[in-house]
Each structure stands twice: as C-alpha cells, then as structure tokens.
Enzyme design. Structure first.
Site, PDB file in Angstrom:
ATOM      1  N   CYS A 148       0.825  -1.209   0.000  1.00  0.00           N
ATOM      2  CA  CYS A 148       0.000   0.000   0.000  1.00  0.00           C
ATOM      3  C   CYS A 148       0.863   1.264   0.000  1.00  0.00           C
ATOM      4  O   CYS A 148       0.668   2.150  -0.851  1.00  0.00           O
ATOM      5  CB  CYS A 148      -0.956  -0.010   1.182  1.00  0.00           C
TER       6      CYS A 148
HETATM    7  N1  LIG Z   1      -4.391  -4.052   5.111  1.00  0.00           N
HETATM    8  C1  LIG Z   1      -3.924  -3.397   4.069  1.00  0.00           C
HETATM    9  O1  LIG Z   1      -4.172  -2.203   3.890  1.00  0.00           O
HETATM   10  C2  LIG Z   1      -3.051  -4.091   3.053  1.00  0.00           C
HETATM   11  C3  LIG Z   1      -2.812  -3.449   1.844  1.00  0.00           C
HETATM   12  C4  LIG Z   1      -1.996  -4.083   0.892  1.00  0.00           C
HETATM   13  C5  LIG Z   1      -1.478  -5.340   1.150  1.00  0.00           C
HETATM   14  N2  LIG Z   1      -1.739  -5.934   2.349  1.00  0.00           N
HETATM   15  C6  LIG Z   1      -1.167  -7.270   2.546  1.00  0.00           C
HETATM   16  O2  LIG Z   1      -2.222  -8.188   2.256  1.00  0.00           O
HETATM   17  C7  LIG Z   1      -2.111  -9.337   3.100  1.00  0.00           C
HETATM   18  C8  LIG Z   1      -3.391  -9.462   3.917  1.00  0.00           C
HETATM   19  O3  LIG Z   1      -3.528  -8.273   4.689  1.00  0.00           O
HETATM   20  P1  LIG Z   1      -4.796  -8.001   5.594  1.00  0.00           P
HETATM   21  O4  LIG Z   1      -4.617  -6.642   6.144  1.00  0.00           O
HETATM   22  O5  LIG Z   1      -6.032  -8.369   4.861  1.00  0.00           O
HETATM   23  O6  LIG Z   1      -4.536  -9.080   6.750  1.00  0.00           O
HETATM   24  P2  LIG Z   1      -5.544  -9.655   7.827  1.00  0.00           P
HETATM   25  O7  LIG Z   1      -6.701  -8.727   7.976  1.00  0.00           O
HETATM   26  O8  LIG Z   1      -4.733  -9.974   9.013  1.00  0.00           O
HETATM   27  O9  LIG Z   1      -6.073 -11.019   7.156  1.00  0.00           O
HETATM   28  C9  LIG Z   1      -5.210 -12.102   6.901  1.00  0.00           C
HETATM   29  C10 LIG Z   1      -6.019 -13.307   6.471  1.00  0.00           C
HETATM   30  O10 LIG Z   1      -5.151 -14.387   6.178  1.00  0.00           O
HETATM   31  C11 LIG Z   1      -5.623 -15.589   6.819  1.00  0.00           C
HETATM   32  N3  LIG Z   1      -4.407 -16.365   7.093  1.00  0.00           N
HETATM   33  C12 LIG Z   1      -3.431 -16.108   7.998  1.00  0.00           C
HETATM   34  N4  LIG Z   1      -2.437 -17.016   7.910  1.00  0.00           N
HETATM   35  C13 LIG Z   1      -2.798 -17.883   6.912  1.00  0.00           C
HETATM   36  C14 LIG Z   1      -2.208 -19.041   6.342  1.00  0.00           C
HETATM   37  N5  LIG Z   1      -1.024 -19.502   6.768  1.00  0.00           N
HETATM   38  N6  LIG Z   1      -2.859 -19.684   5.336  1.00  0.00           N
HETATM   39  C15 LIG Z   1      -4.063 -19.236   4.888  1.00  0.00           C
HETATM   40  N7  LIG Z   1      -4.693 -18.146   5.409  1.00  0.00           N
HETATM   41  C16 LIG Z   1      -4.055 -17.478   6.402  1.00  0.00           C
HETATM   42  C17 LIG Z   1      -6.395 -15.107   8.039  1.00  0.00           C
HETATM   43  O11 LIG Z   1      -7.502 -15.921   8.397  1.00  0.00           O
HETATM   44  P3  LIG Z   1      -7.393 -17.311   9.167  1.00  0.00           P
HETATM   45  O12 LIG Z   1      -6.303 -17.124  10.194  1.00  0.00           O
HETATM   46  O13 LIG Z   1      -8.735 -17.552   9.749  1.00  0.00           O
HETATM   47  O14 LIG Z   1      -7.039 -18.319   8.108  1.00  0.00           O
HETATM   48  C18 LIG Z   1      -7.004 -13.802   7.508  1.00  0.00           C
HETATM   49  O15 LIG Z   1      -8.194 -14.080   6.790  1.00  0.00           O
HETATM   50  C19 LIG Z   1      -0.873  -9.104   3.987  1.00  0.00           C
HETATM   51  O16 LIG Z   1       0.214  -9.760   3.426  1.00  0.00           O
HETATM   52  C20 LIG Z   1      -0.699  -7.591   3.939  1.00  0.00           C
HETATM   53  O17 LIG Z   1       0.635  -7.203   4.136  1.00  0.00           O
HETATM   54  C21 LIG Z   1      -2.525  -5.359   3.293  1.00  0.00           C
END
Ligand SMILES: NC(=O)c1ccc[n+]([C@@H]2O[C@H](COP(=O)([O-])OP(=O)(O)OC[C@H]3O[C@@H](n4cnc5c(N)ncnc54)[C@H](OP(=O)(O)O)[C@@H]3O)[C@@H](O)[C@H]2O)c1
Length: 339
Positions: A148
């Site tokens: 981001c």
């Molecule tokens: N938030 C932002 O603004 C943003 C922007 C750009 C990129 N990102 C990137 O996008 C990714 C997700 O971010 P987020 O903010 O959406 O994170 P989040 O809200 O913490 O969600 C992460 C998701 O991944 C699942 N998860 C965790 N470990 C896993 C595994 N080993 N295998 C399969 N599922 C797994 C979790 O659910 P369960 O534990 O129930 O499986 C949860 O649904 C990250 O890498 C982050 O750096 C985030």
C-alpha cells in the site's frame, strides 16, 4: 466467467477483494477461505456482503476446487506456501502479500526476517503496478501486488524518476489509517491508543522501503536513496504520502503537470489535480496526485490512495483484469466517497 477463490477471506483485504469481485461483470466468487472461521457464513463475518456473497468459509482451498484465479490475501510467509501448488494447477495468482515483490531472495531475508522458500516462482513473478508494468502483467501467471505505501509513493514520483528530472534522493513522509495493519488488533492499533494520536513507527526500518526503491530504480535511470517514515493516523482507510525531491534543473508548474499528464495518459485510475485528499479516493481505486514547488528546485509531491483498494484489493482486481485480457478498469469504475 472467471471463477475466483480468495485465500485469507476473513481479513480486511480478503473482504475488500470480495467487495470488488461480487459485482464484477466477468468474475464469479466461488470460494473464500479462513482457517479459524471455516463453516461460518461469509456474510456473518462481513455483514456488508449480505445479499452479495452467499458462501461459507472453507478451511482451505480444496485440491479439486475449480477456479481460474486465486487472490492471496494472506500474510507474508504464508503466501509462498500456497503459490507453488496453485501455479502447478494452472491457476493464475495475484498475491497481496510481500512474498514475491522483492527480486532478490537476499533482500527478502534482510527485510522480512525469513528465508524465501519459493525462489523459482519469485523469479517468474511480475510486480503488479499497472501504471508502470502493464505489458509484463498481460502474460503473467503470478503477480506480486504492490504494498500500500509503495503504491502511493511510487505512483507519486515515478514520472520524475522515469524522465530523469530529479536527484536520486527521495524522502517520503506517509500517513496511514489503521486498517493497513490488518484485522488483528495490536498495541499500536488498539482504539484507545491510536484514536486521538499520531504515531511514527518503524522509522528507517519499514519493509516497504526497498520495494519503493526497487520500483523507482526499475523505471528510472540510476540509484534511488529512499528515506521512508510511516505514521499511523486516527482514520480507518487511506494513505497520504508527501514526497520531497530536488529537481535537477528549475522547472515550472505547467511543465511538471505536462510530464505527469503524459506519463499517465493511459492510466484510468490516476488523477493529477490540486491538493490530494483521502476522502476523495476512499473506497475507490483512484490515486490522486498533486505537487507544489517550494523554492527553485525543491519539489513536494503529495498523493493519496485507499490502502485497501488501490493499495490492495482494487489494484489486485485491476491486475487480474489485465492478466485475463479484460479492460483494466472492469468492475472498478466507481468514485470515492468524498466525505
Ligand atoms: N491491510 C492493508 O491495507 C493491506 C494493503 C496491501 C497489502 N496488504 C497485505 O495483504 C495481506 C493481507 O492483509 P490483511 O490486512 O487483509 O490481513 P488480515 O486482515 O490480518 O487477514 C489475513 C487473512 O489471512 C488468513 N491467514 C493467515 N495465515 C494464513 C495461512 N497460513 N494460510 C491461509 N490463510 C491465512 C487469516 O484468516 P485465518 O487465520 O482464519 O485463516 C485472515 O483471513 C498481507 O500480506 C498484507 O501485508 C494489506
């Protein structure tokens, strides 16, 4: 229709991806996974999707699941466990994590603190910033969706580095809403800690620093020394990046405007106008850019995006559109909230 699976569907970017996909005219959402919420209705966890997504979370993507495209909305370190098998099955993948963004495994180790376990596919991944690398994305099977903060800072400054107009030092002062930290509360994102405060964090150590540098060195003509300071501000969505550079030679506002207009003439989600504003882009896939001269050669460029949309899920769908030969803005043509 393109059959879509979202891995990591209970988190913020997973939910945001579902918000884009469920109304997309060429995509059909067939599965969303969550290990901890398996069996629970997606609309129970994400009530805003009620009436749009009638699925229950799957524990994991089944080996037989019939999908054409997977969005990995998973933490770094987890994505690289999923990617190899998806690619082997011929599925196209857009990974929202940082696992496939840095070209060098050594640099990944340095900034992410773990060894890269899928170097073969790291070498094949395309960095998915459509405004800069559109042609490479068209033939990619694996796209590394940009972070981001890098999306905002790189879009703000790429026209200058690509045209060799600035010296090689870039200072980025960035502010982000708390959704950037994901769904799990932490000490610094806990409401009482952050709701009435502004906090700098990971100063000089944020892992988006090498990503900004790598993207700008790829489009530019030399080394870029990036000083990046992120701050957490008491809003939920949005990033404002204020970028400081020194022009190689004096330029006026109009010439700079022409540089930006020309660089982004084929980029439907870039708006170059006055002073960027987070509310204008919130909930949308737009990036707003504005700039001011502060002295003869000092240039201040400001940009805003929604971290979950252009900085995450929206850009992921934009990349997928390009990978499947669709117009890049398919399903993404809606304005920001405005207030
Ligand atoms: N938030 C932002 O603004 C943003 C922007 C750009 C990129 N990102 C990137 O996008 C990714 C997700 O971010 P987020 O903010 O959406 O994170 P989040 O809200 O913490 O969600 C992460 C998701 O991944 C699942 N998860 C965790 N470990 C896993 C595994 N080993 N295998 C399969 N599922 C797994 C979790 O659910 P369960 O534990 O129930 O499986 C949860 O649904 C990250 O890498 C982050 O750096 C985030």
């Amino acid at each position: 229709m393109i059959k879509v699976g979202i891995i990591g569907g209970s988190g913020y970017t997973g939910a945001e991806t579902a918000r884009m996909v469920c109304t997309h005219p060429e995509m059909e959402l067939v599965t969303m996974t969550s290990r901890r919420q398996a069996g629970i209705k997606v609309s129970k966890t994400h009530p805003f999707l009620k009436g749009f997504v009638d699925l229950r979370f799957d524990q994991a993507l089944s080996e037989n699941s019939d999908i054409d495209l997977a969005f990995l909305a998973t933490p770094h370190g987890a994505s690289m466990d999923h990617v190899p098998s998806l690619l082997e099955r011929g599925i196209k993948v857009v990974d929202l994590s940082g696992d496939y963004r840095l070209n060098m495994p050594r640099e990944y180790r340095q900034w992410y603190g773990i060894d890269h376990r899928d170097v073969v596919n790291l070498n094949k991944a395309v960095y998915g910033m459509p405004e800069l690398f559109h042609d490479a994305i068209t033939s990619a099977q694996l796209v590394a969706n940009p972070g981001c903060y890098p999306t905002c800072a790189v879009l703000a400054t790429a026209p200058l580095f690509a045209n060799g107009l600035v010296e090689g030092k870039l200072i980025v002062d960035a502010k982000s809403g708390t959704s950037g930290a994901g769904v799990e509360p932490t000490q610094i994102t806990h409401h009482p800690t952050c709701a009435a405060s502004v906090t700098p964090y990971k100063v000089g150590q944020h892992r988006h620093t090498p990503e900004i540098r790598q993207a700008l060195e790829t489009v530019g003509q030399g080394e870029v020394d990036v000083v990046f300071t992120p701050h957490l501000v008491p809003i939920v969505r949005g990033i404002l990046s204020t970028c400081y550079m020194t022009l190689n030679e004096k330029m006026d506002h109009e010439s700079l405007y022409e540089v930006y207009e020309d660089f982004y003439k084929k980029s439907p989600f870039i708006r170059v106008n006055g002073t960027p504003n987070i509310a204008s882009v919130s909930g949308s896939n737009f990036c707003e850019i504005g700039f001011e001269l502060a002295g003869e050669r000092n240039l201040v460029v400001m940009a805003t995006i929604d971290n979950l949309t252009k900085g995450g899920a929206g850009q992921a769908v934009q990349n997928a559109n390009i990978m499947f030969g669709l117009d890049q803005s398919t399903g993404l043509k809606f304005p920001g909230l405005g207030v």
